[in-house]
Write a protein that holds these residues in place. Structure first.
Motif: not given
Length: 141
Positions: A12-15, A22-24, A102-105
């Motif tokens: 989720d975070l990488a996206s 792999s970068t993350l 943050l709210v959007s996520r």
């Protein structure tokens, strides 16, 4: 970490950061080497919080400004205190843009969960209805 604090997976975070997993992972390992603390789940996998997201966004910004990777890691870990030592004021110090993100996520995640729940219910109802229709067909024959 409070029970209400959102947690994110690496995928989720990488996206959301528009980087590969792999970068993350490479970024997370470098941050951990510089004593940045990540939460981990029962399987030992990193789970990311809103603070971690802000840290990664800042890292991406610094790298985009042509700062070296090592310097960016050093700058981030030199200014970030461990989560337990932050005052309440520091935890709440976010810009309107950050708050909007943050709210959007949070909304996207909630909508996704509700959509999945509705699809499951719909699938269950469709199976039930198909079963009834098959029974009717069997009774006719």
């Amino acid at each position: 970490m409070s029970e209400q604090e959102m947690q994110y997976t690496a995928k989720d975070l990488a996206s959301s950061l528009d980087v590969t997993t792999s970068t993350l992972r490479r970024w997370a390992i470098a941050l951990e080497s510089a004593h940045y603390p990540f939460q981990r789940n029962e399987k030992g996998q990193r789970i990311y919080t809103e603070q971690d997201i802000a840290t990664f966004e800042e890292l991406k910004k610094l790298l985009g400004e042509k700062m070296t990777f090592a310097d960016a890691i050093q700058q981030l870990t030199g200014h970030n205190k461990p989560k337990e030592k932050q005052s309440e004021t520091e935890k709440l110090n976010v810009t309107a843009e950050e708050l909007e993100k943050l709210v959007s996520r949070a909304v996207k995640k909630a909508v996704k969960k509700e959509r999945e729940k509705l699809f499951k219910q719909m699938k269950k109802q469709m199976k039930k209805q198909m079963k009834k229709e098959l029974e009717k067909l069997k009774d006719k024959n």
